[in-house]
Scaffold this motif. Structure first.
Motif, PDB file in Angstrom:
ATOM      1  N   ASP A   1       4.344  20.988  57.349  1.00 17.28           N
ATOM      2  CA  ASP A   1       5.307  21.046  56.246  1.00 17.28           C
ATOM      3  C   ASP A   1       6.539  21.854  56.642  1.00 17.28           C
ATOM      4  OD1 ASP A   1       4.757  23.972  54.770  1.00 17.28           O
ATOM      5  OD2 ASP A   1       2.965  23.102  55.691  1.00 17.28           O
ATOM      6  N   TYR A   2       7.696  21.291  56.318  1.00 20.49           N
ATOM      7  CA  TYR A   2       8.984  21.900  56.616  1.00 20.49           C
ATOM      8  C   TYR A   2       9.907  21.721  55.414  1.00 20.49           C
ATOM      9  CZ  TYR A   2       7.401  21.922  61.451  1.00 20.49           C
ATOM     10  OH  TYR A   2       6.680  22.140  62.592  1.00 20.49           O
ATOM     11  N   LEU A   3      10.965  22.510  55.389  1.00 20.19           N
ATOM     12  CA  LEU A   3      11.942  22.413  54.314  1.00 20.19           C
ATOM     13  C   LEU A   3      13.012  21.382  54.659  1.00 20.19           C
ATOM     14  CD1 LEU A   3      12.463  26.167  53.403  1.00 20.19           C
ATOM     15  CD2 LEU A   3      11.030  24.488  52.252  1.00 20.19           C
ATOM     16  N   TYR A   4      13.329  20.549  53.657  1.00 20.30           N
ATOM     17  CA  TYR A   4      14.383  19.552  53.787  1.00 20.30           C
ATOM     18  C   TYR A   4      15.219  19.568  52.509  1.00 20.30           C
ATOM     19  CZ  TYR A   4      11.704  17.664  57.676  1.00 20.30           C
ATOM     20  OH  TYR A   4      11.038  17.519  58.867  1.00 20.30           O
ATOM     21  N   PRO A   5      16.463  19.111  52.594  1.00 17.73           N
ATOM     22  CA  PRO A   5      17.301  19.067  51.391  1.00 17.73           C
ATOM     23  C   PRO A   5      16.671  18.199  50.298  1.00 17.73           C
ATOM     24  CG  PRO A   5      18.629  18.719  53.363  1.00 17.73           C
ATOM     25  CD  PRO A   5      17.189  18.666  53.790  1.00 17.73           C
ATOM     26  N   LYS A   6      16.659  18.708  49.094  1.00 14.50           N
ATOM     27  CA  LYS A   6      16.095  17.992  47.947  1.00 14.50           C
ATOM     28  C   LYS A   6      16.811  16.654  47.739  1.00 14.50           C
ATOM     29  CE  LYS A   6      14.790  20.530  44.499  1.00 14.50           C
ATOM     30  NZ  LYS A   6      14.759  21.366  43.272  1.00 14.50           N
ATOM     31  N   ALA A   7      18.086  16.581  48.073  1.00 13.16           N
ATOM     32  CA  ALA A   7      18.873  15.358  47.880  1.00 13.16           C
ATOM     33  C   ALA A   7      18.380  14.193  48.744  1.00 13.16           C
ATOM     34  CB  ALA A   7      20.347  15.635  48.180  1.00 13.16           C
ATOM     35  N   PHE A   8      17.568  14.469  49.751  1.00 14.85           N
ATOM     36  CA  PHE A   8      17.032  13.423  50.623  1.00 14.85           C
ATOM     37  C   PHE A   8      15.889  12.647  49.972  1.00 14.85           C
ATOM     38  CE2 PHE A   8      18.142  14.991  55.190  1.00 14.85           C
ATOM     39  CZ  PHE A   8      19.473  15.069  54.853  1.00 14.85           C
ATOM     40  N   PHE A   9      15.408  13.099  48.819  1.00  7.77           N
ATOM     41  CA  PHE A   9      14.198  12.539  48.207  1.00  7.77           C
ATOM     42  C   PHE A   9      14.379  12.232  46.734  1.00  7.77           C
ATOM     43  CE2 PHE A   9      13.168  15.359  51.674  1.00  7.77           C
ATOM     44  CZ  PHE A   9      12.343  14.582  52.462  1.00  7.77           C
TER      45      PHE A   9
END
Length: 75
Positions: A51-59
């Protein structure tokens, strides 16, 4: 809260800069993370299985019938 309730299912709609880690149109498991949420990030179990952090806007969040949700989480 049960283990499955702590997980949210999301679909990837963007992967700029993360083409190796994220596939567009793929369903991912997002883990609840209050600190990440404050920074408009999601903690996603990506292609590496970690698990890693990604921009919320990608999902985008998705809702599935309970039987389908259980099957996706079990896969």
């Amino acid at each position: 809260m049960t283990k499955t309730q702590a997980k949210q299912l999301v679909v990837c709609v963007e992967n700029d800069g993360y083409a190796v880690s994220l596939e567009k149109r793929k369903i991912y498991v997002a883990l609840r993370d209050a600190a990440a949420d404050k920074h408009d990030m999601l903690r996603i179990v990506d292609e590496s299985g970690e698990d890693y952090l990604y921009p919320k806007a990608f999902f985008r969040s998705i809702a599935l019938p309970q039987a389908v949700r259980r099957a996706v989480l079990a896969a």
